[in-house]
Design an enzyme around this catalytic site. Structure first.
Site, PDB file in Angstrom:
ATOM      1  N   TYR A  11       3.207   9.903  -0.568  1.00 32.65           N
ATOM      2  CA  TYR A  11       4.352   9.261   0.097  1.00 32.65           C
ATOM      3  C   TYR A  11       5.648   9.454  -0.694  1.00 32.65           C
ATOM      4  CZ  TYR A  11       0.680   6.529   2.540  1.00 32.65           C
ATOM      5  OH  TYR A  11      -0.417   6.126   3.252  1.00 32.65           O
ATOM      6  N   ASP A  33       0.834  -1.196   0.000  1.00 31.18           N
ATOM      7  CA  ASP A  33       0.000   0.000   0.000  1.00 31.18           C
ATOM      8  C   ASP A  33       0.873   1.252   0.000  1.00 31.18           C
ATOM      9  OD1 ASP A  33      -2.934   1.188   0.919  1.00 31.18           O
ATOM     10  OD2 ASP A  33      -1.261   2.299   1.800  1.00 31.18           O
ATOM     11  N   LYS A  73      -3.027   6.008  -3.962  1.00 35.06           N
ATOM     12  CA  LYS A  73      -4.111   6.941  -3.630  1.00 35.06           C
ATOM     13  C   LYS A  73      -3.897   8.282  -4.314  1.00 35.06           C
ATOM     14  CE  LYS A  73      -3.638   4.887   0.969  1.00 35.06           C
ATOM     15  NZ  LYS A  73      -2.207   4.553   0.925  1.00 35.06           N
ATOM     16  N   HIS A 103      -7.702   9.718  -1.105  1.00 31.82           N
ATOM     17  CA  HIS A 103      -6.940   9.724   0.152  1.00 31.82           C
ATOM     18  C   HIS A 103      -7.709  10.369   1.323  1.00 31.82           C
ATOM     19  CE1 HIS A 103      -2.477   9.334   1.429  1.00 31.82           C
ATOM     20  NE2 HIS A 103      -3.269   9.126   2.453  1.00 31.82           N
TER      21      HIS A 103
END
Length: 276
Positions: free
Chosen positions: A54, A49, A79, A112
């Site tokens: 990120y 994930d 996401k 998200h």
């Protein structure tokens, strides 16, 4: 059912999603995230994930490609970030993520956060990506009951997954019950509460009783509550340790004790009041 790392739940569209996976929040792009993903896959993890925010999608994609495991055996999630929400911008954001991951398709794409005034248009984009075959399942993250009710009022496709903050101090019973009714699979982010819950006396007492670590107790609790869990680690011993939860079962009485720890305590932002 939950006695092997490869065990899967079946989403409402028939797609199988592993109950257990690796989260890579705050794993640094490059060697760190590549090592974590390759280690996890070697241990037996089949779900990874990530998210655009990120900033490690390239590393995840590289590790997946170099893992030696066939693509169809893996379940990759990313996401769309808040600043890219909206119809056209979401379609463009998805394509950027897909190219960074170097994948022909994604297994799960999530909104998200429920950005007010935007998430319905974003969802329309996800429905298009799903219908066009770019992603096998679509869902949301950090949606509360009222966000879901609002979305369900006029969506074509019911979300398959809702990924939320979930741990023994934040059990979100009403949300979990609503998701069950709508056949939306609940998934836990930060299941270990960034380590905070591991010091709780009830958790440490049960760890001693079952001869497991506090982390293993909490992760097993997730699974027995039928919540998909994706603990994050970049350390080999922790990645292995977190996965060692398929050889024991927590009794109903002890599950109730863990359920009873709820304080509605968040470590992340409130989905009704967040600023990103």
């Amino acid at each position: 059912m939950l006695n092997r790392i490869s065990a899967s739940t079946v989403l409402h569209n028939g797609v199988e999603m592993p109950w257990f996976g690796l989260g890579v929040y705050q794993a640094k792009e490059g060697e760190e995230v590549e090592f974590a993903v390759k280690t996890a896959i070697a241990v037996g993890y089949r779900s990874i994930d990530t998210a655009a925010i990120y900033e490690n999608e390239k590393g995840v994609g590289k590790a997946v490609k170099e893992s030696g495991v066939p693509r169809e055996e893996l379940f990759i999630t990313t996401k769309v970030w808040n600043s890219r929400q909206g119809y056209e911008s979401t379609l463009a954001a998805f394509e950027e993520s897909r190219k960074k991951l170097e994948l022909e398709y994604l297994d799960l794409y999530l909104i998200h956060w429920p950005v007010k005034g935007k998430y319905k248009e974003t969802w329309k984009a996800l429905e298009k990506l799903y219908k066009d075959g770019w992603v096998r399942a679509i869902g949301v993250s950090n949606f509360q009951v009222h966000h879901l009710e609002d979305l369900l009022a006029d969506c074509e496709i019911v979300p398959m997954v809702n990924q939320v903050e979930y741990h023994p101090l934040l059990t979100q019973k009403e949300l979990h019950s609503f998701c069950r009714e709508q056949k939306i699979q609940l998934e836990a982010w930060s299941p270990l509460m960034r380590g905070e819950v591991l010091k709780h006396p009830t958790v440490t007492e049960l760890a001693a009783k079952y001869q497991k670590t506090p982390a293993q107790i909490v992760l097993r609790w997730d699974l027995q509550n039928e919540v998909v869990t994706i603990p994050k680690s970049v350390h080999e011993h922790r990645i292995k340790e977190n996965a060692n939860i398929f050889d024991f079962e927590i009794s109903r009485e002890d599950m109730e004790r863990l359920d009873g720890l709820n304080q509605n305590k968040r470590i992340g932002p409130d989905p009704d009041n967040f600023n990103f």
